[in-house]
Every structure is written in C-alpha cells, then in structure tokens.
Design a protein around this motif. Structure first.
Motif, PDB file in Angstrom:
ATOM      1  N   CYS A 145       8.866  -6.958   2.304  1.00 36.44           N
ATOM      2  CA  CYS A 145       7.507  -6.956   2.888  1.00 36.44           C
ATOM      3  C   CYS A 145       7.567  -6.570   4.363  1.00 36.44           C
ATOM      4  N   ARG A 146       8.550  -7.114   5.058  1.00 32.44           N
ATOM      5  CA  ARG A 146       8.676  -6.789   6.491  1.00 32.44           C
ATOM      6  C   ARG A 146       9.017  -5.319   6.694  1.00 32.44           C
ATOM      7  N   ASP A 147       9.907  -4.795   5.835  1.00 29.66           N
ATOM      8  CA  ASP A 147      10.255  -3.366   5.939  1.00 29.66           C
ATOM      9  C   ASP A 147       8.974  -2.527   5.912  1.00 29.66           C
ATOM     10  N   ILE A 148       8.073  -2.905   5.002  1.00 26.77           N
ATOM     11  CA  ILE A 148       6.877  -2.093   4.791  1.00 26.77           C
ATOM     12  C   ILE A 148       5.827  -2.311   5.867  1.00 26.77           C
ATOM     13  N   TYR A 149       5.506  -3.590   6.108  1.00 25.03           N
ATOM     14  CA  TYR A 149       4.341  -3.887   6.946  1.00 25.03           C
ATOM     15  C   TYR A 149       4.654  -4.090   8.421  1.00 25.03           C
ATOM     16  N   VAL A 150       5.939  -4.396   8.744  1.00 27.55           N
ATOM     17  CA  VAL A 150       6.282  -4.609  10.152  1.00 27.55           C
ATOM     18  C   VAL A 150       7.009  -3.381  10.711  1.00 27.55           C
ATOM     19  N   HIS A 151       7.975  -2.862   9.955  1.00 25.87           N
ATOM     20  CA  HIS A 151       8.838  -1.819  10.529  1.00 25.87           C
ATOM     21  C   HIS A 151       8.378  -0.386  10.290  1.00 25.87           C
ATOM     22  N   LYS A 152       7.672  -0.155   9.202  1.00 23.65           N
ATOM     23  CA  LYS A 152       7.257   1.224   8.913  1.00 23.65           C
ATOM     24  C   LYS A 152       5.928   1.539   9.598  1.00 23.65           C
ATOM     25  N   ASN A 153       5.716   2.810   9.889  1.00 19.45           N
ATOM     26  CA  ASN A 153       4.452   3.182  10.528  1.00 19.45           C
ATOM     27  C   ASN A 153       3.487   3.910   9.599  1.00 19.45           C
ATOM     28  N   THR A 154       4.022   4.466   8.523  1.00 22.53           N
ATOM     29  CA  THR A 154       3.122   5.112   7.556  1.00 22.53           C
ATOM     30  C   THR A 154       3.507   4.686   6.156  1.00 22.53           C
ATOM     31  N   TRP A 155       2.522   4.758   5.275  1.00 21.50           N
ATOM     32  CA  TRP A 155       2.775   4.405   3.871  1.00 21.50           C
ATOM     33  C   TRP A 155       3.384   5.617   3.179  1.00 21.50           C
ATOM     34  N   ASP A 156       4.507   5.428   2.479  1.00 21.70           N
ATOM     35  CA  ASP A 156       5.094   6.556   1.753  1.00 21.70           C
ATOM     36  C   ASP A 156       5.619   6.083   0.400  1.00 21.70           C
ATOM     37  N   ALA A 157       6.282   6.991  -0.305  1.00 20.24           N
ATOM     38  CA  ALA A 157       6.761   6.671  -1.664  1.00 20.24           C
ATOM     39  C   ALA A 157       7.699   5.463  -1.637  1.00 20.24           C
ATOM     40  N   GLU A 158       8.518   5.378  -0.596  1.00 16.06           N
ATOM     41  CA  GLU A 158       9.454   4.260  -0.499  1.00 16.06           C
ATOM     42  C   GLU A 158       8.701   2.927  -0.356  1.00 16.06           C
ATOM     43  N   SER A 159       7.536   2.972   0.315  1.00 15.22           N
ATOM     44  CA  SER A 159       6.753   1.738   0.464  1.00 15.22           C
ATOM     45  C   SER A 159       6.299   1.236  -0.908  1.00 15.22           C
ATOM     46  N   ASP A 160       5.838   2.171  -1.764  1.00 17.13           N
ATOM     47  CA  ASP A 160       5.425   1.786  -3.120  1.00 17.13           C
ATOM     48  C   ASP A 160       6.593   1.159  -3.879  1.00 17.13           C
ATOM     49  N   GLU A 161       7.764   1.768  -3.725  1.00 21.34           N
ATOM     50  CA  GLU A 161       8.943   1.269  -4.449  1.00 21.34           C
ATOM     51  C   GLU A 161       9.328  -0.111  -3.952  1.00 21.34           C
ATOM     52  N   LYS A 162       9.329  -0.276  -2.624  1.00 21.10           N
ATOM     53  CA  LYS A 162       9.736  -1.566  -2.060  1.00 21.10           C
ATOM     54  C   LYS A 162       8.744  -2.671  -2.402  1.00 21.10           C
ATOM     55  N   LEU A 163       7.443  -2.347  -2.317  1.00 25.37           N
ATOM     56  CA  LEU A 163       6.463  -3.401  -2.575  1.00 25.37           C
ATOM     57  C   LEU A 163       6.486  -3.827  -4.045  1.00 25.37           C
ATOM     58  N   MET A 164       6.784  -2.871  -4.921  1.00 26.39           N
ATOM     59  CA  MET A 164       6.867  -3.220  -6.344  1.00 26.39           C
ATOM     60  C   MET A 164       8.011  -4.204  -6.589  1.00 26.39           C
ATOM     61  N   MET A 165       9.132  -3.976  -5.930  1.00 25.94           N
ATOM     62  CA  MET A 165      10.261  -4.903  -6.100  1.00 25.94           C
ATOM     63  C   MET A 165      10.036  -6.202  -5.338  1.00 25.94           C
ATOM     64  N   ALA A 166       9.298  -6.145  -4.223  1.00 26.66           N
ATOM     65  CA  ALA A 166       8.970  -7.379  -3.498  1.00 26.66           C
ATOM     66  C   ALA A 166       8.117  -8.277  -4.392  1.00 26.66           C
ATOM     67  N   SER A 167       7.146  -7.669  -5.079  1.00 25.43           N
ATOM     68  CA  SER A 167       6.267  -8.435  -5.955  1.00 25.43           C
ATOM     69  C   SER A 167       7.072  -9.133  -7.049  1.00 25.43           C
ATOM     70  N   TYR A 168       7.988  -8.375  -7.623  1.00 23.04           N
ATOM     71  CA  TYR A 168       8.844  -8.914  -8.696  1.00 23.04           C
ATOM     72  C   TYR A 168       9.678 -10.089  -8.159  1.00 23.04           C
ATOM     73  N   ALA A 169      10.347  -9.848  -7.023  1.00 20.20           N
ATOM     74  CA  ALA A 169      11.232 -10.887  -6.482  1.00 20.20           C
ATOM     75  C   ALA A 169      10.426 -12.092  -5.975  1.00 20.20           C
ATOM     76  N   GLY A 170       9.273 -11.832  -5.385  1.00 19.72           N
ATOM     77  CA  GLY A 170       8.415 -12.936  -4.925  1.00 19.72           C
ATOM     78  C   GLY A 170       7.975 -13.789  -6.109  1.00 19.72           C
ATOM     79  N   GLY A 171       7.652 -13.119  -7.211  1.00 19.87           N
ATOM     80  CA  GLY A 171       7.265 -13.843  -8.433  1.00 19.87           C
ATOM     81  C   GLY A 171       8.420 -14.677  -8.958  1.00 19.87           C
ATOM     82  N   MET A 172       9.623 -14.125  -8.913  1.00 18.04           N
ATOM     83  CA  MET A 172      10.812 -14.871  -9.369  1.00 18.04           C
ATOM     84  C   MET A 172      11.064 -16.063  -8.448  1.00 18.04           C
ATOM     85  N   SER A 173      10.774 -15.893  -7.164  1.00 13.61           N
ATOM     86  CA  SER A 173      10.997 -16.994  -6.228  1.00 13.61           C
ATOM     87  C   SER A 173      10.075 -18.172  -6.544  1.00 13.61           C
TER      88      SER A 173
END
Ligand code: NAD
Ligand code: ZN
Length: 364
Positions: free
Chosen positions: A228-256
């Motif tokens: 989440c921090r990679d996407i919302y704190v460190h990145k300046n624009t939304w790109d394909a990698e943001s979609d990929e990271k947020l999808m895995m963040a959602s999965y891992a957050g749910g597992m947590s």
C-alpha cells in the motif's frame, strides 16, 4: 487455548490476462448436460452492473444455457436481494453448476451468498452470524475488478438484513476458486480505487496494532502495508504495477485479518453504513480520518496519502442526526465485540463508553 482452524479458498490463479483462462478453469465444474443424463445446470455469472456494455462483458465464457446477470451494486448487498436472486435461479433451473462473481466486494459477496442460498433453505438473513450455514453452496468463483476489500479470500459475505448488518461467516463461505487478473482493475475511477485501497490499508493498521496479532497475521499484514505504501506514498502516478501491487495487497491484507481481526474504524463505520447506507470503503475513510487517538501513526500517514492523491474525504455526514439515530449507530457498533476487543483489549468496554462513541460519531 483454542487455535482457529480456518478454511482457505480452493484455487488461485494470478496474472495479467489470467481472466482468459476462465473457460478452461470452470469446465470441469460444469454438470453433465441433459443429453448426457444430467440436469442442464448452467453456470451463472453475477457481474457488476458497471460492466454492462463494456468489453469485459463480451469476454465472459457463456455456454449452453449459462446465465449472465448484471447485479445492481448501487447499494451494498441486502439479504432481500440475495434471496430474490437465489429464488429466481431455483425457479428457472432447479439446480445450477456454479456462480461466478465478477466485480468489487459487493458483486463478490453477492456471488458467495447466492451460492450458499442455492443449497440452504429459508432466507439468507437466517444465516447472518457465525457458523450458522448448514450446507455447502454450489461451486463459486470470485474475480475482483477492484482491489482492497479482501472479500476474495475471506470466510464471510457481508449483508444488510432486516435487523442487522452482518456476514454469513462460515467454512462454507470462501470461494472454491479466485481469478486475480490485475488488468481488470485498470479502469476503476481514482476516488473509488483510493477508498477501496484504503480499506486494505486500514485492515493492515487495525490488524498490526491489534491485541489478536500473531506472527501469521503479522507476516501478511506487514507485506500488505508495504505494498500500500509503495502505491500511495512512494509512487506519483498510477500504472500497471500499481494494479498488480494493490491486488496482492488486498489478498495479503485479507489473509492478515483472517487470523486476527479489524478494529475501531470498521466497528464505527458499520454503524454509519447501517443507518446511512455509507459504503464500506468511503465509510472507513471517513472514520479513520478522525481516529488519531487510537491509531496515531496510521492516521498521520493516511492524511498524507489523502492529500498526495488529491482525494476528498466527506465531512459532517452526521450533522443532522437525531438522538435516536446516534443510538442506533452506537448499538450496531458496540455489538461488534471481537473488533473492539482486538483494538482495545479485554477491558474495551471500560474504554469505549456510549458517550465516547457518541462524541466520535458527532465528529464525522
Ligand atoms: P463495490 O463492490 O461496492 O463497488 C463500488 C463501485 O465501483 C460500484 O459502483 C461498482 O460498480 C464500481 N466498480 C467496480 N469495479 C469497477 C471497475 N473495474 N471500474 C469501474 N468501476 C468499478 O466496492 P468495494 O469497495 O470493492 O466493495 C465494498 C463491498 O465489499 C461492501 O459491500 C462491503 O460490505 C464488502 N466487503 C466485504 C468483505 C468480505 O470479507 N466479504 C470485506 C470488506 C468489504
Ligand atoms: Zn474492510
């Protein structure tokens, strides 16, 4: 000490374009056709109404008497809606091969609930609670088009019923299959993507600062938080990698949170949603914004992300409410005991009084 023995989802496919494998994935789960002595039980696709007329709708692998229903997610799923969908399918087909939910948390939750109600009698409202579902549902698949809720991995489907907003929590609830294709989230509007993404961020903060925390939850929570921090704190624009990271963040957050619990923001936001129909993601943001006392570092970072991403958090949504309204929200919120206990410990009842909660609601 009784350790939780939790049921996980069956199969996971991850990758850009993995949606194209859906036909092949669901094939073994199609029941034999009538010509082969079967029941002509179709696959039913419950698709977020946003996709009506969009390219994704024409990529759905419909066969035979399969049915595509565009589900209305203007409001978060209600037990009455789940019942009407399940009854309609029972009347039309008797039995079905499976349900595939394509959309955000709302469409995925509808798919889980309809799957369960195909094999359980009565109303879905009868099963709002913990471990009340009696029979396994039909085969079910979840395909997120928004990332953050963790609904793709959870053992619940959150429903608003006649008397409460509560999930059908059970070992029968998790999906048999999920398809994580980050391409599907690419066109989501920035505000919505932020609110749902922050649901994940808040899951992480509530899990990582909670009293239920253990190394299992921590491992997933820390990874999700970093993404989440990679996407919302460190990145300046939304790109394909943001979609990929947020999808895995959602999965891992749910597992947590599967092995811990959420906390104050969720407990308070459920009250808003019950009374005012405030949606989960935005409701959590409205509440979290005022929770410095409970999550000082998380709230500071949250405010920074709001500013950096140019997002507006609604204010004064409780300005015109009556005493009765506040009491209803307080009742809903205080009934969520595990959330409060996770956030504040066993003596939570002494820390969060009705008066204190009322003051908090008045600030929102
Ligand atoms: P949502 O599913 O309610 O969708 C929000 C909006 O985004 C809708 O208007 C929808 O049509 C639109 N949308 C979805 N995908 C899109 C896309 N790719 N492009 C453009 N628009 C798109 O939002 P959500 O935040 O994903 O889910 C919230 C729901 O999830 C609530 O009902 C909540 O109760 C539930 N929830 C469930 C769990 C669980 O564990 N089961 C956990 C958290 C939240
Ligand atoms: Zn949440």
């Amino acid at each position: 000490m009784q350790f939780r023995n939790f049921k996980m989802i069956g199969y996971v496919v991850y990758g850009r374009g993995s949606f194209n494998q859906l036909d092949e994935i669901i094939k073994p789960h199609r029941k034999p056709a009538r010509s082969e002595g079967g029941a002509n039980a179709p696959m039913v696709f419950l698709v977020d109404h946003y996709f009506e007329g969009k390219p994704l709708a024409s990529r759905i692998p419909l066969q035979g008497n399969d049915k595509l229903i565009f589900v209305d997610v203007t409001y978060e799923p209600k037990t009455t809606y789940v019942d009407s969908l399940a009854n309609q399918l029972k009347e039309e087909f008797g039995t079905i091969s499976g349900v595939i939910g394509i959309g955000g948390g709302s469409a995925m939750d509808l798919a889980k609930a309809v799957s369960l109600m195909m094999n359980n009698s009565g109303s879905s409202a009868d099963y709002q609670g913990w471990d009340l579902v009696k029979n396994a549902g039909v085969y079910k698949v979840g395909i997120p088009t928004l990332s953050g809720t963790g609904a793709e991995v959870s053992r619940t489907t959150v429903l608003t019923g006649p008397t409460k907003k509560l999930g059908m929590n059970s070992d029968f609830t998790p999906f048999d299959q999920i398809v994580l294709d980050p391409e599907l989230t690419a066109d989501a509007p920035a505000n919505q993507r932020f609110y749902t993404g922050m649901d994940c961020y808040i899951h992480c903060i509530e899990s990582l600062t909670g009293t239920y925390l253990n190394e299992f939850s921590k491992s997933y929570g820390e990874k999700a938080l970093q993404l989440c921090r990679d996407i919302y704190v460190h990145k300046n624009t939304w790109d394909a990698e943001s979609d990929e990271k947020l999808m895995m963040a959602s999965y891992a957050g749910g597992m947590s949170i599967a092995y811990s619990q959420v906390g104050v923001a969720h407990a308070v936001s459920y009250g808003l949603s019950y009374l005012l129909g405030t949606k989960h993601g935005i409701g959590n943001c409205i509440v979290f914004d005022k929770l410095e006392e409970y999550y000082p570092e998380g709230v500071k970072e949250f405010k920074w992300m709001v500013q950096k991403n140019n997002i507006e958090i609604p204010q004064n949504i409780c300005a015109n409410l009556t005493d009765d309204d506040f009491n209803k929200m307080i009742d809903v919120s205080l009934s969520l005991k595990p959330l409060w206990e996770n956030a504040l410990g066993k003596d939570w009842g002494k820390i969060i009084t009705r008066e204190k909660l009322r003051k908090l609601y008045e600030q929102l």
